[in-house]
Design a protein around this motif. Structure first.
Motif, PDB file in Angstrom:
ATOM      1  N   GLN A  97       0.832  -1.198   0.000  1.00  0.00           N
ATOM      2  CA  GLN A  97       0.000   0.000   0.000  1.00  0.00           C
ATOM      3  C   GLN A  97       0.869   1.251   0.000  1.00  0.00           C
ATOM      4  OE1 GLN A  97      -3.682  -0.003   0.032  1.00  0.00           O
ATOM      5  NE2 GLN A  97      -2.944  -1.944  -0.789  1.00  0.00           N
ATOM      6  N   ASP A  98       0.353   2.333  -0.567  1.00  0.00           N
ATOM      7  CA  ASP A  98       1.141   3.569  -0.591  1.00  0.00           C
ATOM      8  C   ASP A  98       0.407   4.760   0.022  1.00  0.00           C
ATOM      9  OD1 ASP A  98      -0.757   4.073  -2.515  1.00  0.00           O
ATOM     10  OD2 ASP A  98       0.647   4.375  -4.169  1.00  0.00           O
ATOM     11  N   ARG A  99      -0.680   4.493   0.769  1.00  0.00           N
ATOM     12  CA  ARG A  99      -1.420   5.569   1.421  1.00  0.00           C
ATOM     13  C   ARG A  99      -1.767   5.185   2.858  1.00  0.00           C
ATOM     14  NH1 ARG A  99       0.136   7.660  -2.533  1.00  0.00           N
ATOM     15  NH2 ARG A  99      -0.959   8.986  -4.040  1.00  0.00           N
ATOM     16  N   VAL A 100      -1.432   6.087   3.781  1.00  0.00           N
ATOM     17  CA  VAL A 100      -1.865   5.975   5.173  1.00  0.00           C
ATOM     18  C   VAL A 100      -2.589   7.254   5.532  1.00  0.00           C
ATOM     19  CG1 VAL A 100      -1.111   5.883   7.585  1.00  0.00           C
ATOM     20  CG2 VAL A 100      -0.033   4.394   5.890  1.00  0.00           C
ATOM     21  N   PHE A 108       7.997  16.525  14.579  1.00  0.00           N
ATOM     22  CA  PHE A 108       7.303  15.243  14.506  1.00  0.00           C
ATOM     23  C   PHE A 108       7.013  14.875  13.064  1.00  0.00           C
ATOM     24  CE2 PHE A 108       3.346  12.827  14.140  1.00  0.00           C
ATOM     25  CZ  PHE A 108       3.665  11.697  14.885  1.00  0.00           C
ATOM     26  N   TRP A 109       6.482  15.814  12.283  1.00  0.00           N
ATOM     27  CA  TRP A 109       6.102  15.497  10.907  1.00  0.00           C
ATOM     28  C   TRP A 109       7.315  15.401   9.990  1.00  0.00           C
ATOM     29  CZ3 TRP A 109       2.311  12.815   9.637  1.00  0.00           C
ATOM     30  CH2 TRP A 109       1.177  12.792  10.456  1.00  0.00           C
ATOM     31  N   ARG A 110       8.424  16.040  10.336  1.00  0.00           N
ATOM     32  CA  ARG A 110       9.668  15.789   9.593  1.00  0.00           C
ATOM     33  C   ARG A 110      10.105  14.339   9.780  1.00  0.00           C
ATOM     34  NH1 ARG A 110      12.852  21.308  11.193  1.00  0.00           N
ATOM     35  NH2 ARG A 110      12.123  22.594   9.438  1.00  0.00           N
ATOM     36  N   GLU A 111      10.009  13.862  11.013  1.00  0.00           N
ATOM     37  CA  GLU A 111      10.373  12.474  11.291  1.00  0.00           C
ATOM     38  C   GLU A 111       9.470  11.509  10.531  1.00  0.00           C
ATOM     39  OE1 GLU A 111       9.327   9.095  14.473  1.00  0.00           O
ATOM     40  OE2 GLU A 111       9.342  11.153  15.243  1.00  0.00           O
ATOM     41  N   LEU A 112       8.152  11.727  10.608  1.00  0.00           N
ATOM     42  CA  LEU A 112       7.206  10.832   9.932  1.00  0.00           C
ATOM     43  C   LEU A 112       7.371  10.893   8.417  1.00  0.00           C
ATOM     44  CD1 LEU A 112       4.924   9.000  11.223  1.00  0.00           C
ATOM     45  CD2 LEU A 112       6.054  10.613  12.755  1.00  0.00           C
ATOM     46  N   ASP A 113       7.654  12.082   7.899  1.00  0.00           N
ATOM     47  CA  ASP A 113       7.852  12.241   6.463  1.00  0.00           C
ATOM     48  C   ASP A 113       9.070  11.452   5.999  1.00  0.00           C
ATOM     49  OD1 ASP A 113       7.141  13.769   3.928  1.00  0.00           O
ATOM     50  OD2 ASP A 113       9.210  14.430   4.199  1.00  0.00           O
ATOM     51  N   ALA A 114      10.131  11.464   6.786  1.00  0.00           N
ATOM     52  CA  ALA A 114      11.335  10.718   6.424  1.00  0.00           C
ATOM     53  C   ALA A 114      11.056   9.217   6.403  1.00  0.00           C
ATOM     54  CB  ALA A 114      12.463  11.038   7.403  1.00  0.00           C
ATOM     55  N   LEU A 115      10.309   8.729   7.405  1.00  0.00           N
ATOM     56  CA  LEU A 115       9.956   7.309   7.434  1.00  0.00           C
ATOM     57  C   LEU A 115       9.115   6.948   6.213  1.00  0.00           C
ATOM     58  CD1 LEU A 115       9.795   4.557   8.889  1.00  0.00           C
ATOM     59  CD2 LEU A 115       7.784   5.450  10.111  1.00  0.00           C
ATOM     60  N   LEU A 158      10.060   4.394   2.890  1.00  0.00           N
ATOM     61  CA  LEU A 158       9.249   3.211   2.589  1.00  0.00           C
ATOM     62  C   LEU A 158       8.321   3.414   1.388  1.00  0.00           C
ATOM     63  CD1 LEU A 158       8.385   2.097   6.237  1.00  0.00           C
ATOM     64  CD2 LEU A 158      10.086   1.123   4.689  1.00  0.00           C
ATOM     65  N   ASP A 159       8.456   4.554   0.713  1.00  0.00           N
ATOM     66  CA  ASP A 159       7.659   4.865  -0.478  1.00  0.00           C
ATOM     67  C   ASP A 159       6.162   4.847  -0.169  1.00  0.00           C
ATOM     68  OD1 ASP A 159       7.336   5.637  -3.104  1.00  0.00           O
ATOM     69  OD2 ASP A 159       7.263   3.586  -3.871  1.00  0.00           O
ATOM     70  N   VAL A 160       5.805   5.485   0.948  1.00  0.00           N
ATOM     71  CA  VAL A 160       4.407   5.607   1.378  1.00  0.00           C
ATOM     72  C   VAL A 160       4.102   7.091   1.527  1.00  0.00           C
ATOM     73  CG1 VAL A 160       2.785   5.156   3.268  1.00  0.00           C
ATOM     74  CG2 VAL A 160       4.418   3.383   2.566  1.00  0.00           C
ATOM     75  N   LYS A 161       2.876   7.484   1.233  1.00  0.00           N
ATOM     76  CA  LYS A 161       2.474   8.869   1.463  1.00  0.00           C
ATOM     77  C   LYS A 161       1.405   8.922   2.550  1.00  0.00           C
ATOM     78  CE  LYS A 161       3.991  10.935  -2.817  1.00  0.00           C
ATOM     79  NZ  LYS A 161       3.686  11.897  -3.913  1.00  0.00           N
ATOM     80  N   VAL A 162       1.515   9.930   3.398  1.00  0.00           N
ATOM     81  CA  VAL A 162       0.610  10.097   4.526  1.00  0.00           C
ATOM     82  C   VAL A 162      -0.391  11.191   4.187  1.00  0.00           C
ATOM     83  CG1 VAL A 162       0.416  10.622   6.979  1.00  0.00           C
ATOM     84  CG2 VAL A 162       2.423   9.381   6.124  1.00  0.00           C
ATOM     85  N   HIS A 220       6.270  13.764   1.504  1.00  0.00           N
ATOM     86  CA  HIS A 220       5.392  12.587   1.490  1.00  0.00           C
ATOM     87  C   HIS A 220       4.218  12.741   2.450  1.00  0.00           C
ATOM     88  CE1 HIS A 220       8.448  10.896  -1.000  1.00  0.00           C
ATOM     89  NE2 HIS A 220       7.816   9.741  -1.076  1.00  0.00           N
ATOM     90  N   VAL A 221       3.843  13.988   2.713  1.00  0.00           N
ATOM     91  CA  VAL A 221       2.673  14.300   3.526  1.00  0.00           C
ATOM     92  C   VAL A 221       1.747  15.184   2.701  1.00  0.00           C
ATOM     93  CG1 VAL A 221       1.807  15.458   5.595  1.00  0.00           C
ATOM     94  CG2 VAL A 221       3.916  14.110   5.716  1.00  0.00           C
ATOM     95  N   GLY A 222       0.467  14.811   2.678  1.00  0.00           N
ATOM     96  CA  GLY A 222      -0.522  15.594   1.945  1.00  0.00           C
ATOM     97  C   GLY A 222      -1.870  15.493   2.620  1.00  0.00           C
ATOM     98  N   VAL A 223      -2.935  15.394   1.830  1.00  0.00           N
ATOM     99  CA  VAL A 223      -4.295  15.523   2.344  1.00  0.00           C
ATOM    100  C   VAL A 223      -5.158  14.335   1.953  1.00  0.00           C
ATOM    101  CG1 VAL A 223      -6.437  16.882   2.118  1.00  0.00           C
ATOM    102  CG2 VAL A 223      -4.233  18.025   2.349  1.00  0.00           C
ATOM    103  N   GLU A 224      -5.962  13.868   2.919  1.00  0.00           N
ATOM    104  CA  GLU A 224      -7.115  13.047   2.601  1.00  0.00           C
ATOM    105  C   GLU A 224      -8.290  14.014   2.504  1.00  0.00           C
ATOM    106  OE1 GLU A 224     -10.196   9.791   4.410  1.00  0.00           O
ATOM    107  OE2 GLU A 224      -9.663  11.686   5.331  1.00  0.00           O
ATOM    108  N   LEU A 225      -8.846  14.144   1.312  1.00  0.00           N
ATOM    109  CA  LEU A 225      -9.892  15.142   1.076  1.00  0.00           C
ATOM    110  C   LEU A 225     -11.243  14.567   1.497  1.00  0.00           C
ATOM    111  CD1 LEU A 225     -11.879  17.108  -0.441  1.00  0.00           C
ATOM    112  CD2 LEU A 225      -9.602  18.026   0.008  1.00  0.00           C
ATOM    113  N   ASP A 226     -11.578  14.739   2.780  1.00  0.00           N
ATOM    114  CA  ASP A 226     -12.887  14.366   3.307  1.00  0.00           C
ATOM    115  C   ASP A 226     -13.794  15.575   3.139  1.00  0.00           C
ATOM    116  OD1 ASP A 226     -15.150  13.920   4.878  1.00  0.00           O
ATOM    117  OD2 ASP A 226     -14.060  12.821   6.414  1.00  0.00           O
ATOM    118  N   ALA A 227     -14.725  15.474   2.203  1.00  0.00           N
ATOM    119  CA  ALA A 227     -15.573  16.619   1.883  1.00  0.00           C
ATOM    120  C   ALA A 227     -16.412  17.075   3.069  1.00  0.00           C
ATOM    121  CB  ALA A 227     -16.483  16.278   0.704  1.00  0.00           C
TER     122      ALA A 227
END
Length: 336
Positions: free
Chosen positions: A106-109, A150-157, A161-165, A192-199
């Motif tokens: 998977q590539d989305r969390v 915190f988000w710099r750390e998570l972005d690096a992880l 692992l080629d996953v986007k948050v 590797h951090v962006g948005v889940e677009l929940d309308a």
């Protein structure tokens, strides 16, 4: 677009049964909860899946031949919560979900940005809704000073692992609208951090989900199909920040959010309600929303989230799926 369901509403049944429901709706994906506010009901052997190739393959085997595939992982919570009984656990859930996503192909969390306290030493998060006071900008600077590393750390992880948050733009989070998404990306330098677009959470904030998609463009990574109905008479009296929630007692059914925090009862009558697609906005709107998402990524997962208390679990999914599928068909029939 790829259309599916977020599994929280199907936590009353097994993974195989949930997959069967999704297939029966004519949808092709199931987004699975992996921690945070809710337990990982449909990944009961998560530690085994993380370590054992056999356990991983057995888990993925549940989807084989069903016409339904995994459509992302979800661990919405507050990873920046200052209470040591909540924040660190939710933060670790996000890390573990990123690792799990990589294991499962998977590539989305999906998660939330989190919300710290207003000052060092407090254990209660503080959401600055309207920073008209200079004190509130001081609070925000303190919160950003915690969120950025915190988000710099998570972005690096995630990058390793080629996953986007994908962050849900949700109230009581530091990141909850277009401007705060951009602020996080710019302050933390994330890739590797962006948005889940929940309308739904955009509707009650009086935002236009179509305009937000087109404004954020490639930062939109994933989407949740959930509607909101504004109730004019109640909203006229209490506004969309209606705060008449009732604390539920321990002997009432209630949802634990971590530590000793619990979901409250929604105001009655409410200024606005979460509803199935079509009860707040028509097919034409959802078709235009899908069009905007497709302009960003035609293969993006768009997953129904059902929280309409007027409809049963499967009944609500059926209503939402009918609207979403019709919107998708109309988009295919009249491309621009």
């Amino acid at each position: 677009m790829r259309l599916g369901v977020y599994d929280a509403v199907l936590h009353d049944r097994s993974l195989a049964e949930a997959v069967e429901v999704v297939a029966g709706l004519g949808l092709t994906g199931l987004e699975v909860n992996t921690g945070g506010f809710l337990p990982a009901v449909h990944v009961p052997g998560m530690d085994d899946v993380l370590e054992s190739d056999t356990a991983r393959d057995d888990y993925l085997g549940t989807f084989e031949g069903t016409g339904v595939q995994l459509a992302g992982l979800n661990c919405n919570g507050n990873p920046l919560h200052p209470d040591p009984a909540i924040g660190p656990a939710h933060a670790e859930d996000v890390r573990r979900s990123i690792r799990l996503a990589s294991r499962l192909g998977q590539d989305r969390v999906v998660t939330m940005s989190g919300l710290p306290a207003a000052e060092t030493g407090s254990t209660r998060p503080t959401w600055v809704v309207n920073a008209w006071n200079s004190r509130d900008l001081d609070v925000l600077e303190h919160q950003w000073s915690l969120a950025v590393p915190f988000w710099r750390e998570l972005d690096a992880l995630a990058r390793d692992l080629d996953v986007k948050v994908a962050l849900e733009l949700h109230p009581q989070n530091l990141v909850f609208n277009s401007a705060t998404v951009v602020e996080l990306v710019e302050r933390a330098g994330t890739t590797h951090v962006g948005v889940e677009l929940d309308a739904s959470h955009l509707f009650w904030q009086q935002m236009d989900p179509v305009a937000v998609v087109r404004h954020l463009g490639p930062l939109v990574l994933h989407a949740a199909a959930k509607d909101v109905r504004v109730n004019p008479e109640t909203a006229a009296l209490h506004g969309v920040l209606d705060n008449r929630f009732r604390r539920l007692s321990p002997d009432e059914p209630r949802t634990n959010l971590g530590g000793d925090e619990w979901a409250n009862e929604w105001p009655r009558p409410a200024a606005w309600d979460f509803v199935a697609l079509g009860k707040g906005h028509d097919v034409a709107f959802w078709a235009e929303w899908l069009r905007a998402l497709a302009e960003v990524d035609a293969d993006m997962w768009v997953n129904i989230e059902h929280e309409d208390v007027e409809l049963g679990r499967v009944e609500g999914l059926e209503a939402a799926a009918a609207v979403l599928l019709e919107a998708d068909r109309s988009l295919e029939e009249s491309p621009r």
